[in-house]
Design an enzyme around this catalytic site. Structure first.
Site: not given
Length: 522
Positions: A46, A214
């Site tokens: 991420d 997401e």
């Protein structure tokens, strides 16, 4: 640009580079030299990046490893230096574990990091911290939103009128529900949400997105807001992650998903690309995201990968390489040596986030205080390849008190470890799996002042161990036949393996180490 910047629209040649589009091919040929992927080797899920002046700053998920949220600095997106952490010492008072998805942004003279963590006594929530400079120190401002099903992946964005919003995902997939992407105004001090939340879009389970969307990151381009997002399964050997994009004229919608999604998918080199932020370098657009290297995959972890894209004639992003991340250039071996000669641990060392060890450096030695819980006090270093060799020297093994063991270890988490240790008058190979410890092999340990320990790993999960009583002149395998141990059980679903040292036993015991090395074998 990343976060709440709204860069001016840029003009890019559109279409695929190739014989049918020589202009795009020429543009691709003049792309600035950045370096081989992964640009963030090791476990950096991420990733987020922002440009501050002439410098790029990046951070990434640290999950259940401390210190929390690495801070990396670069002048060219290709070569990065780890300079610290958002929370180097103390955890935010409201959170205990699962430190995910930090989003670094700059506005004015302030740097902000929006992040996800597990709320003590609650569920996942989005918090924010700020600093007067990107390297910190950071002040935490607490959680902004924590819905009953969990709230993750916060991202700041200003709407077309300049009003600041927080974008986040409701973690419905945790209870087999849809995953809406929400937007809600946030005050200018970044301390509270205000007004009403609005849903932007959600997953379509009948498509490639599966049970979730997401990791939204937004930019503005030619009058549109663009949301790059990830869908499907993020992690592990069975991951199905990919990247899509949606756009809208207004931040609050209506949002249109690209008909040709996903725009970034797996190829022979990189698997399950997703969850990143957009950044520009010398007039070219990139997404810094994570992906698994096809070889080694979950054992190394999700690495930071830079993928270039251009804008098509009809205003959608198109990634070079036919919707795949850029393949790596010739592999580059990573090497790390720590002589423990400084005043404090180097920032590359990590530990279980809820079990910070007591470690001190003195006269070129690491003194690690033992712990009686789990597999013991642990310090680990992220691995960057599936094949590597790690070594260390344990001093005065005979001085370890009864009930204490110390040595070299491959760490998955506190309850899943493979370790070569000294204990009493023996050298032992031990396995801790799901908290249960088993001795796999042992041998007599002669009365020596030092013992060198070595682990060699192949394909990420085949471990061979050896020890030397004579400063590395001769090596004795353990078990004696040199058989490899299967370490497939080590990595948790969202993390790669670390290798380092440990000390298990009463807190009154201390293990002393000299020199640690970790070298890739390509």
């Amino acid at each position: 640009m990343a976060a709440c910047h709204q860069p001016a629209a840029t003009t890019h040649l559109s279409g695929k580079a190739g014989a049918d589009n020589p202009a795009a091919a020429a543009e691709a040929a003049t792309a600035p030299a950045i370096g081989a992927n992964p640009i963030l080797p090791g476990d950096f899920p991420d990733p987020s990046v922002v440009q501050v002046g002439n410098t790029y700053w990046a951070t990434a998920t640290s999950s259940n490893w401390g210190p929390v949220f690495p801070l990396l600095r670069s002048s060219n997106l290709g070569r990065w230096e780890l300079v610290g952490h958002v929370f180097p010492d103390k955890l935010p008072a409201w959170a205990d574990y699962y430190f995910w998805a930090p989003e670094i942004s700059q506005e004015g003279n302030k740097t902000y990091v929006y992040y996800t963590a597990h709320k003590r006594g609650g569920n996942l929530a989005v918090g924010v911290a700020s600093a007067d400079r990107p390297e910190g120190p950071y002040t935490d401002h607490g959680p902004l939103v924590g819905q009953p099903d969990g709230s993750i992946d916060g991202f700041p964005m200003r709407d077309e009128q300049g009003r600041l919003y927080l974008i986040w995902k409701e973690d419905g997939n945790s209870i087999n529900q849809p995953t809406p992407i929400w937007a809600q105004p946030i005050n200018e001090t970044r301390t509270a949400l205000v007004g009403e939340k609005r849903e932007l879009f959600r997953n379509n389970s009948a498509t490639w997105e599966g049970n979730l969307v997401e990791g939204v990151a937004m930019v503005r381009h030619d009058g549109y807001f663009y949301a790059f997002y990830a869908g499907a399964g993020c992690c592990g050997a069975g991951c199905t992650y990919a990247t899509g994009v949606a756009r809208a004229k207004s931040l609050l919608g209506p949002w249109e998903k690209y008909a040709r999604n996903p725009v970034l998918t797996s190829n022979d080199a990189w698997k399950c690309p997703g969850h990143g932020t957009v950044v520009e370098y010398k007039g070219h657009s990139y997404l810094l995201h994570h992906a698994y290297a096809a070889r080694g995959q979950q054992y190394v972890g999700r690495q930071g990968v830079l993928s270039e894209f251009t804008w098509t004639a009809d205003g959608w992003p198109e990634f070079r390489g036919g919707s795949t991340p850029i393949a790596p250039a010739a592999a580059q071996a990573q090497s790390f040596t720590d002589e423990f000669s400084g005043q404090k641990l180097q920032p590359v060392w990590q530990w279980p986030v809820e079990q910070r060890p007591i470690a001190t450096l003195r006269s070129g030695q690491l003194h690690l205080q033992a712990r009686p819980d789990h597999a013991g006090a642990a310090l680990g270093h992220s691995t960057t390849a599936p094949d590597y060799t790690a070594t260390t020297t344990l001093l005065n093994p005979a001085d370890l008190p009864a009930g204490c063991r110390a040595g070299l270890a491959a760490h998955g988490d506190p309850d899943n470890v493979l370790a070569l240790v000294a204990r009493g008058n023996k050298i032992a190979l031990i396995q801790t799996q799901k908290g249960q410890t088993t001795t796999l092999a042992e041998a007599p340990l002669p009365a020596v002042k030092t013992v060198q320990l070595r682990v060699q790993t192949h394909q990420g999960n085949r471990f061979t161990f050896a020890w030397s009583p004579d400063s590395g002149t001769t090596w004795q395998p353990l078990p004696a036949d040199g058989a490899a141990v299967d370490g497939s059980f080590l990595p948790p679903w969202d993390r790669g393996v670390r290798v380092g040292v440990l000390a298990h036993g009463p807190a009154s015991a201390t293990a002393v180490f000299e020199r640690f090395t970790l070298t890739d074998a390509l």
